[in-house]
Design an enzyme around this catalytic site. Sequence first.
Site, short mmCIF file in Angstrom:
data_model
loop_
_atom_site.label_atom_id
_atom_site.label_comp_id
_atom_site.label_asym_id
_atom_site.label_seq_id
_atom_site.Cartn_x
_atom_site.Cartn_y
_atom_site.Cartn_z
N SER A 200 -4.72 -4.24 12.14
CA SER A 200 -6.08 -4.76 12.33
C SER A 200 -6.14 -5.82 13.42
O SER A 200 -7.20 -6.40 13.66
CB SER A 200 -6.61 -5.31 11.00
OG SER A 200 -5.71 -6.28 10.52
N ASP B 121 -9.54 -1.83 12.11
CA ASP B 121 -9.53 -2.21 10.70
C ASP B 121 -9.85 -0.95 9.90
O ASP B 121 -10.98 -0.47 9.92
CB ASP B 121 -10.59 -3.30 10.48
CG ASP B 121 -10.70 -3.70 9.02
OD1 ASP B 121 -10.04 -3.07 8.16
OD2 ASP B 121 -11.46 -4.64 8.74
N SER C 157 1.74 5.56 -4.23
CA SER C 157 2.75 4.69 -4.87
C SER C 157 3.05 5.25 -6.25
O SER C 157 2.19 5.92 -6.86
CB SER C 157 2.18 3.28 -5.01
OG SER C 157 2.95 2.53 -5.92
N TYR D 142 -5.06 -1.98 -7.30
CA TYR D 142 -4.10 -1.27 -6.44
C TYR D 142 -3.76 0.11 -7.01
O TYR D 142 -3.79 1.12 -6.29
CB TYR D 142 -2.85 -2.14 -6.32
CG TYR D 142 -1.75 -1.60 -5.44
CD1 TYR D 142 -1.86 -1.66 -4.05
CD2 TYR D 142 -0.60 -1.04 -5.99
CE1 TYR D 142 -0.84 -1.18 -3.24
CE2 TYR D 142 0.42 -0.56 -5.18
CZ TYR D 142 0.30 -0.63 -3.81
OH TYR D 142 1.31 -0.15 -3.02
P1 NAD Z 1 3.24 -4.36 4.61
O1 NAD Z 1 2.33 -5.40 4.07
O2 NAD Z 1 4.61 -4.75 4.98
O3 NAD Z 1 2.55 -3.65 5.88
C1 NAD Z 1 1.23 -3.23 5.83
C2 NAD Z 1 0.73 -2.91 7.22
O4 NAD Z 1 -0.64 -2.55 7.12
C3 NAD Z 1 0.79 -4.10 8.19
O5 NAD Z 1 1.15 -3.64 9.49
C4 NAD Z 1 -0.64 -4.62 8.20
O6 NAD Z 1 -0.96 -5.28 9.40
C5 NAD Z 1 -1.41 -3.31 8.06
N1 NAD Z 1 -2.78 -3.49 7.56
C6 NAD Z 1 -3.18 -4.22 6.47
N2 NAD Z 1 -4.51 -4.17 6.37
C7 NAD Z 1 -4.98 -3.40 7.40
C8 NAD Z 1 -6.27 -2.99 7.83
N3 NAD Z 1 -7.37 -3.37 7.18
N4 NAD Z 1 -6.35 -2.21 8.92
C9 NAD Z 1 -5.25 -1.82 9.60
N5 NAD Z 1 -4.00 -2.19 9.25
C10 NAD Z 1 -3.88 -2.97 8.16
O7 NAD Z 1 3.23 -3.19 3.51
P2 NAD Z 1 4.34 -2.07 3.18
O8 NAD Z 1 5.14 -2.55 2.04
O9 NAD Z 1 5.01 -1.62 4.42
O10 NAD Z 1 3.39 -0.93 2.62
C11 NAD Z 1 2.94 0.14 3.42
C12 NAD Z 1 2.25 1.17 2.49
O11 NAD Z 1 3.18 1.60 1.50
C13 NAD Z 1 1.06 0.60 1.75
O12 NAD Z 1 0.05 1.59 1.63
C14 NAD Z 1 1.63 0.28 0.39
O13 NAD Z 1 0.65 0.28 -0.61
C15 NAD Z 1 2.62 1.42 0.23
N6 NAD Z 1 3.68 1.15 -0.76
C16 NAD Z 1 4.56 0.14 -0.58
C17 NAD Z 1 5.55 -0.07 -1.52
C18 NAD Z 1 6.56 -1.18 -1.39
O14 NAD Z 1 7.37 -1.36 -2.31
N7 NAD Z 1 6.61 -1.91 -0.29
C19 NAD Z 1 5.63 0.75 -2.64
C20 NAD Z 1 4.70 1.77 -2.79
C21 NAD Z 1 3.73 1.98 -1.83
#
Ligand code: NAD
Length: 249
Positions: free
Chosen positions: A40, A67, A144, A157
């Site tokens: 974003s 966004d 997830s 979530y």
């Molecule tokens: P993270 O917070 O490390 O990264 C999230 C990314 O999304 C960042 O680059 C952030 O800038 C971007 N982002 C956030 N809001 C945004 C918006 N409104 N518009 C555009 N970009 C936006 O998260 P992560 O752990 O890498 O998770 C990535 C995906 O995997 C997510 O959908 C999360 O729900 C899913 N997930 C993560 C886990 C985990 O254990 N980390 C487990 C299950 C699912």
Amino acid sequence: MNQLKFKGKWALVTGSTRGIGKEIALELARQGCSVIINDSGRSKDDAESMMKEIQQLKAEGVYLTADVSNFQSCMALAEQIRQKCGKLDIVINNAGITKDRTLKKMTEQEWNEVIHVNLDSMFNVTHNILDLIPDNGRIINISSVVAFSGNFGQSNYAATKAGIIGFTKSLAKELGKRKITVNAVAPGFIRTPMTDNVPVEMLDGILNLIPLKELGMPEDVAHAAAFLASPEAKYITGAVLRIDGGLGF
Ligand code: NAD
């Protein structure tokens, strides 16, 4: 393995300046894909270092802010992709946030923000770029394991992550005639900035429930997403692939 499996292809990975999205984009780039990096626009440093890594791989990369919770912003993103790339072979709907709190204490804003970023984004992004996806394209949505199990303090979530699965399966039915596959990936606990804040005692409890006795790494999710994006996965659609070290199977 063919190192340049995705040569000539363009992929959009939303939320790809850090964490899982970043690793997915890097893995696709390693295999010859041109990648559109997105967030974003709030973290310039993350975006700059990601673009440097793409350059080091000698891959083509474009950084486009949008966004994903905002329809107009995604419309503008689609237009930029149309002008710069002309088409979009692979879409990875990855961007997501958490705002954890028990339902009793959760504010309307915390509920809405998570729904807008995690679930509305599926419509905002995919609806706007659909015309750019050629036949045999790929859509991969990041859900997830909490979509199946629920999680204390994550009603907002978990609702979005379960919604993503319904969205994925419905769209798979709609796009099958064009040989566009639509799948979801359901990670368990993966080491990223999102999970860095989980208290140590809670983490110990989680590790006890994971048969493989370790957290996953972003690469574990990236390899699975790259497989689903590959030509070899052409007969898989409407599926949900858990990447969770065996958590709760
Ligand atoms: P993270 O917070 O490390 O990264 C999230 C990314 O999304 C960042 O680059 C952030 O800038 C971007 N982002 C956030 N809001 C945004 C918006 N409104 N518009 C555009 N970009 C936006 O998260 P992560 O752990 O890498 O998770 C990535 C995906 O995997 C997510 O959908 C999360 O729900 C899913 N997930 C993560 C886990 C985990 O254990 N980390 C487990 C299950 C699912």
